[in-house]
Design an enzyme around this catalytic site. Structure first.
Site, mmCIF file in Angstrom:
data_model
loop_
_atom_site.group_PDB
_atom_site.id
_atom_site.type_symbol
_atom_site.label_atom_id
_atom_site.label_comp_id
_atom_site.label_asym_id
_atom_site.label_seq_id
_atom_site.Cartn_x
_atom_site.Cartn_y
_atom_site.Cartn_z
ATOM 1 N N SER B 242 0.844 -1.195 0.000
ATOM 2 C CA SER B 242 0.000 0.000 0.000
ATOM 3 C C SER B 242 0.890 1.259 0.000
ATOM 4 O O SER B 242 1.722 1.405 -0.896
ATOM 5 C CB SER B 242 -0.938 -0.078 1.197
ATOM 6 N N ASP B 334 -8.804 -4.623 -6.159
ATOM 7 C CA ASP B 334 -8.327 -3.666 -5.147
ATOM 8 C C ASP B 334 -9.204 -2.416 -5.197
ATOM 9 O O ASP B 334 -9.242 -1.720 -6.214
ATOM 10 C CB ASP B 334 -6.867 -3.325 -5.438
ATOM 11 N N HIS B 369 -7.133 -5.637 -1.785
ATOM 12 C CA HIS B 369 -5.974 -4.817 -1.448
ATOM 13 C C HIS B 369 -5.039 -5.466 -0.427
ATOM 14 O O HIS B 369 -3.816 -5.405 -0.550
ATOM 15 C CB HIS B 369 -6.490 -3.476 -0.914
#
Lengths: 449, 435
Positions: B242, B334, B369
């Site tokens: 991330s 995601d 994600h």
């Protein structure tokens, strides 16, 4: 098999060592142990990767015991063209074990050079694991002079997660109870060790990890006033266990080694209260002069010590006078009275007691009573008296303190390491499957009605 | 069925395993053809309970082997060896938005696995199981050491593998939620990498001074790692998830100090003001805040904040200048970052620059994600408190559980191989032919 000659080996070693030194700054080998945490009767895989191809290395295991002694094992290997050494797949060319031996780094362990004589390795605190450090060193000769290239730590546990350990001190009975995780109730074992030692819990802990409530009974601590009082002690112990809420009352067996097997024979043959579902007797001994307590019986035995045979190392063997003693049936438990399935496990090289002859006598007596179908026998060539859980090191002779005296001798137990270790592994598996058959699988007596 | 006649035997092997190791769940001695439920129960550190279960039928020998036999219902179905872990969900009645994450990685995750009669779906607390075992799942292999790092103002934890070393090093960065997240670094150390988990958003120095860390913070971390006597200074990689990807790419390309042997970027993007500090990059994201969308359940979707991928070179890390191998891990569902679009753009940029041989992209359909270590339960959404906003929001991460779990398993395996090859490898067998 590769034939690795010495000059070639030395040249190889030097070249590899130079290479490895240069490379260690950049890229060391990787040693992995899978699984890194396991029960003591489970196998592991030791793998070394990222070595130069064709490189002589030594795999070395090291354990620092609770008694503060160091135990080690090692095997000499040569990496393959991919730079890999697999202890599971490859041959050891020498060391404390040779050949293809996935668990050789454990069962061939022995005290490091310079240790005291007659040592024995047994875990007292079963709530913590046995830690074994396994490392890889370059070369074969004098590998200890060089720092290891890589190492990893293995944890070997006697207790599975969730097993409960409970001290028992009830109605005069003392011992340690191990209960498997889960709702229960469980089939159960009364676990009895041999003479000359304090309370050992490790086998009970392991049995609980395999699904049995297991009670390690302390039966040698106190001096019983008479054989009857001693007998009652065992019966009380059996009842306490049988009545425990986590125990299935009609699925209780007895497991005993050495003197513990004498107890198993004695109780099963004569008790009207104790009716084990099955018994396992390791290093079978049925010598028990009637009307004597175990300690008194031992005193009688010790009067024969002058007849003991001492080998070239001055290790003491009781086998020959033991043979004389059991020749008189009035000295022995009347095993022909036993009515439950029995498994007898013995080493043919047992130098401590004539256990194989005992097993043969048990077979003969049961045959006479038409009960031979109850008996299973395992007799392992080359195995000695101390048949322990798998991958335990082999002790051919160890220090022994004669009960009630301060006299220390070195007792010869017998056995040759490789054969003895194979016997430990095989007999454990077969004992567990015998117990599973009789204590887990067989239908309840109720079902027959 | 008289329970006492059939003592059902349940075993899980290994009973103590690493978090990324498989186990074999075996039932024996059950009544042949009987219907049974196998259930896993775990109480996490914050007190919430999680469960997973599968419905099975014992075969003619009374055996069920979870790695060979199909579950016909429950929280997972089909032949799923590790379904009892990856399909964990909070027990009925739990609050929403939970995510399972272990803080204290020096103790194992404890899971109770039990077997119940029949095909049960609820009310397990009131049922008595036929059998049950305890299983431990560890992030740290025996001998791995955890060393807190505060040198140079860092808030970090270094995990050293057991052995003399030296070991290749790894800098491990998580995302916008901040905190010192240690579990991945601990697990990678169990695979032979000296791994340093770094808190760069809520570091002690930030909490005390109110100022975000600058680029030097990461260079300090690199130096501390490089200079450690048990670390091979010339073999250091960086892994970021991330927002951690943003830092990783920036350092890999622009830092004069940090020289990486490899980089792994999970669920992230190269879009950022290239001359920006951590603070400036966060402000850049905030500026695009109005592009935030909401799902029908009012979950926050932030993937549009960086879209469309800009053409302006000052807003993208110049990956064409990358000199080390890069592994990109992308979940195609995601909802938090535009990782798929970013991966495509990175690929194009590197193809144009002529360094695309350094790039490997792992792209997983229907994965979200949060691509975590294997068997981590999938959280399609969870509550999040980031450093930018004060209150907690329900954040949509995306992903469909089965495919997301497979992606985690596959990506981890490939990531460890990638790290091994680039940090431990480099050995050409033919150069030793003289031996």
């Amino acid at each position: 098999m590769w034939s690795v000659t010495r000059p070639l080996l030395q040249e190889c070693t030097l070249a590899c060592y130079r290479l490895l030194s240069a490379m260690t700054q950049a890229v060391p080998p990787i040693l992995s142990i899978t699984p890194s945490r396991a029960l003591v009767d489970e196998k592991f895989q030791v793998l070394v990767e990222n070595l130069p191809p064709g490189c002589p290395v030594t795999l070395h295991s090291l354990h620092h015991s609770e008694d503060k002694d160091d135990w080690e094992a090692y095997g000499h290997y040569v990496s393959d063209h991919r730079g890999v050494v697999s202890v599971t797949e490859d041959l050891s060319f020498g060391g404390t074990y040779t050949g293809k031996e996935p668990m050789g780094l454990l069962w061939s362990m022995r005290p490091v050079p310079g240790s005291r004589e007659g040592l024995r390795l047994r875990k007292i605190n079963v709530c913590t694991p046995m830690l074994v450090n396994i490392s890889v060193h370059s070369g074969h000769e004098d590998f200890r002079d060089r720092t290891p290239l890589a190492s990893a730590l293995a944890e070997r546990w006697y207790m599975a997660p969730g097993v409960k350990r409970i001290d028992i001190n009830k109605q005069g009975v003392q011992g340690t109870l191990f209960i498997p995780p889960g709702p229960g109730p469980f089939p159960t074992l009364l676990d009895m060790w041999g003479g000359g030692v304090g309370l050992l819990e490790y086998r009970s802990a392991l049995l609980a990890s395999r699904g049995y409530v297991s009670f390690s009974l302390d039966y040698l601590r106190s001096e019983h006033l008479s054989a009857d009082v001693e007998f009652k002690y065992f019966e009380t112990a059996f009842n306490i266990i049988r009545n425990h809420p986590q125990v299935i009352p009609d699925r209780v067996g007895i497991l005993g080694i050495s003197l513990g097997s004498t107890v198993a024979f004695n109780l099963t043959a004569y008790s009207t209260i104790i009716k084990p579902r099955c018994i396992v007797c390791i290093s079978s001994n049925h010598y028990h002069p009637p009307g004597t307590t175990l300690k008194a019986g031992f005193k009688i035995l010790s009067k024969h010590f002058h007849k003991a045979h001492f080998d070239e190392n001055n290790y003491m063997s009781w086998r020959s006078f033991g043979l004389d003693l059991i020749a008189d049936p009035s000295n022995n438990v009347e095993v022909g009275r036993i009515n439950c399935p029995m498994l007898l496990v013995n080493g043919c090289d047992d130098q401590n007691w004539p256990t194989v002859e005992t097993a043969e006598e048990v077979a003969r007596l049961l045959r006479e009573g038409g009960k031979e179908h109850l008996l299973s026998r395992l007799a392992y060539p080359g195995a000695g008296h101390l048949i322990e859980p798998p991958f335990s090191p082999h002790f051919r002779a160890t220090k022994f303190i004669i009960l009630n005296s301060k006299k220390k001798v070195i007792l010869l137990w017998g056995g040759h390491t490789k054969a003895h270790s194979d016997a430990q592994e095989d007999s454990w598996r077969k004992s567990l499957s015998f117990l599973q058959l009789h204590l887990y699988h067989s239908p309840s007596v109720k079902a027959k009605l | 069925m008289d329970r006492k006649q059939y003592c059902v035997k349940l075993s899980v092997q290994p009973s103590r395993g690493l978090m990324d190791e498989k186990f074999i769940v075996l039932i024996q001695n059950a009544l042949p053809g009987s219907q049974l439920t196998i259930r896993a129960l775990h109480q996490c550190e914050d007190g919430h309970s999680w469960e997973a279960f599968g419905h099975y039928t014992a075969d003619t020998t009374g055996t069920i082997n979870v790695s060979e036999d199909p579950s016909i219902g429950g929280t997972y179905s089909g032949v799923e060896q590790m379904g009892l872990l990856w399909s964990f969900r909070p027990i009925p009645g739990s609050k929403s938005g939970l995510r399972m994450r272990k803080k204290n990685i020096q103790t194992p995750m404890e899971v109770t696995i039990s077997v119940y009669q029949g095909h049960q779906t609820e009310g397990f607390a009131d049922l008595v199981p036929l059998s049950g075992v305890a299983v431990e799942r560890w992030y740290m292999a025996p001998g791995v050491r955890r060393i807190p790092v505060t040198e140079g103002g860092l808030t970090a934890a270094l995990f050293l593998p057991s052995g003399p070393g030296p070991f290749p090093g790894l800098l491990d960065l998580w995302g916008g939620g901040g905190q010192l997240v240690e579990y991945r670094a601990a697990l990678l150390a169990s695979h032979g990498f000296a791994s340093m988990a770094i808190d760069y958003l809520t570091a002690k120095i930030t909490m005390e001074t109110g100022k975000m860390v600058d680029n030097q913070y990461f260079e300090t971390a690199y130096r501390v790692l490089q200079q450690h006597p048990q670390v091979c200074g010339s073999k250091i990689a960086m892994i970021g998830l991330s927002f951690g990807t943003s830092i990783t790419l920036k350092m890999a390309v622009y830092s004069e100090v940090i020289k990486l042997s490899a980089a792994v970027c999970i669920s992230g993007s190269h879009v950022q003001p290239v001359d920006g500090s951590v603070e400036e990059i966060l402000r850049f994201f905030q500026k695009n805040g109005e592009k935030t969308r909401f799902s029908e359940k009012n979950e926050v979707i932030w993937r549009d904040l960086l879209l469309p991928i800009p053409t302006d070179p000052s807003l993208k890390v110049n990956v064409g200048r990358l000199q080390c191998p890069l592994l990109l891990v992308v979940g195609e569902d995601d909802q938090n970052w535009p990782s798929q679009e970013s991966a495509l753009d990175i690929k194009e940029m590197m193809a144009r620059a002529g360094n695309s041989h350094l790039l490997t992209v792992l792209s997983y359909p229907n994965a979200g994600h949060l691509i975590e270590p294997p068997y981590t339960p999938h959280a399609r959404s969870s509550t999040l408190k980031t450093v930018e906003i004060e209150e907690k929001v329900m954040c949509l991460w995306g992903g469909q559980t089965v495919e997301h779990s497979r992606a985690q398993e596959d990506a981890w395996k490939k990531m460890v191989v990638f790290l091994r090859e680039n940090l431990y490898g480099g050995r050409n067998p033919t150069s030793f032919s003289h031996l």
